[in-house]
Design a protein around this motif. Sequence first.
Motif, mmCIF file in Angstrom:
data_model
loop_
_atom_site.group_PDB
_atom_site.id
_atom_site.type_symbol
_atom_site.label_atom_id
_atom_site.label_comp_id
_atom_site.label_asym_id
_atom_site.label_seq_id
_atom_site.Cartn_x
_atom_site.Cartn_y
_atom_site.Cartn_z
ATOM 1 N N THR A 31 0.826 -1.209 0.000
ATOM 2 C CA THR A 31 0.000 0.000 0.000
ATOM 3 C C THR A 31 0.860 1.259 0.000
ATOM 4 N N VAL A 32 1.819 1.321 0.913
ATOM 5 C CA VAL A 32 2.683 2.507 1.009
ATOM 6 C C VAL A 32 3.467 2.712 -0.281
ATOM 7 N N THR A 33 4.055 1.653 -0.801
ATOM 8 C CA THR A 33 4.867 1.805 -2.010
ATOM 9 C C THR A 33 4.034 2.229 -3.205
ATOM 10 N N ASN A 34 2.843 1.680 -3.351
ATOM 11 C CA ASN A 34 2.008 2.054 -4.492
ATOM 12 C C ASN A 34 1.483 3.470 -4.393
ATOM 13 N N ILE A 35 1.159 3.927 -3.196
ATOM 14 C CA ILE A 35 0.739 5.320 -3.042
ATOM 15 C C ILE A 35 1.872 6.242 -3.479
ATOM 16 N N ILE A 36 3.077 5.973 -2.993
ATOM 17 C CA ILE A 36 4.218 6.839 -3.328
ATOM 18 C C ILE A 36 4.579 6.728 -4.806
ATOM 19 N N MET A 37 4.572 5.525 -5.363
ATOM 20 C CA MET A 37 4.928 5.375 -6.777
ATOM 21 C C MET A 37 3.900 6.014 -7.700
ATOM 22 N N ASN A 38 2.657 6.161 -7.243
ATOM 23 C CA ASN A 38 1.652 6.853 -8.052
ATOM 24 C C ASN A 38 1.826 8.368 -8.008
ATOM 25 N N ILE A 39 2.567 8.864 -7.032
ATOM 26 C CA ILE A 39 2.808 10.300 -6.887
ATOM 27 C C ILE A 39 4.139 10.702 -7.517
ATOM 28 N N SER A 40 5.160 9.898 -7.278
ATOM 29 C CA SER A 40 6.508 10.230 -7.757
ATOM 30 C C SER A 40 7.246 8.947 -8.114
ATOM 31 N N PRO A 62 8.309 16.293 -1.638
ATOM 32 C CA PRO A 62 7.788 16.549 -0.290
ATOM 33 C C PRO A 62 6.555 15.722 0.070
ATOM 34 N N THR A 63 5.671 15.495 -0.884
ATOM 35 C CA THR A 63 4.473 14.709 -0.575
ATOM 36 C C THR A 63 4.842 13.265 -0.294
ATOM 37 N N SER A 64 5.686 12.688 -1.121
ATOM 38 C CA SER A 64 6.126 11.308 -0.899
ATOM 39 C C SER A 64 6.886 11.176 0.414
ATOM 40 N N ALA A 65 7.745 12.138 0.686
ATOM 41 C CA ALA A 65 8.514 12.100 1.939
ATOM 42 C C ALA A 65 7.582 12.170 3.145
ATOM 43 N N HIS A 66 6.544 12.984 3.056
ATOM 44 C CA HIS A 66 5.596 13.091 4.164
ATOM 45 C C HIS A 66 4.828 11.782 4.354
ATOM 46 N N ILE A 67 4.327 11.219 3.274
ATOM 47 C CA ILE A 67 3.598 9.948 3.356
ATOM 48 C C ILE A 67 4.490 8.874 3.962
ATOM 49 N N PHE A 68 5.731 8.815 3.502
ATOM 50 C CA PHE A 68 6.649 7.802 4.011
ATOM 51 C C PHE A 68 6.956 8.025 5.492
ATOM 52 N N SER A 69 7.096 9.275 5.883
ATOM 53 C CA SER A 69 7.353 9.610 7.278
ATOM 54 C C SER A 69 6.204 9.158 8.179
ATOM 55 N N VAL A 70 4.986 9.393 7.739
ATOM 56 C CA VAL A 70 3.818 8.960 8.514
ATOM 57 C C VAL A 70 3.796 7.432 8.607
#
Length: 105
Positions: A31-40, A62-70
Motif C-alpha cells: 500500500t505505502v509503495t504504491n501510493i508513493i509510486m503513483n505520486i513520484s 515533499p508529498t512522498s517524503a511526508h507519506i513515508f514519514s507517517v
Amino acid sequence: MTTATFYKNGFVITGHTRNDICSELSMFAWTVTNIIMNISAGKYVTDEIPGYGHFIFDQEDPTSAHIFSVATRMLPVWAEKYGWNDFVNINVLNEILTLPDRDAD
C-alpha cells in the motif's frame, strides 16, 4: 523473526514470521509503495529469496517524503496494537538506503 528497517528514502524487510503478520506487513508495504509510486518515482523489489523486499523512492518529493514519514511512524504503533513486537523488529535509521547490487535492472 522479521526485520523492517526504515531509512530516509525507503525500507528493507527481511525474514518471515507468523503468516498473519507477514500478510499484514506485506499489505502495509504494498500500500505505502504504491501510493508513493503513483505520486513520484520509486522502485519496489521483492525477491525469490523468501522474505525479502525493499523500496527506494525520491525523498526530495515533499508529498512522498511526508507519506513515508507517517508510515514509518505508524508501523511501530500498529505492531504494538496487534501484538507483533515479539515477531517483528522495526528499526528506523537516519540514513540513505543504497543497494547498488540489488537495484540493477
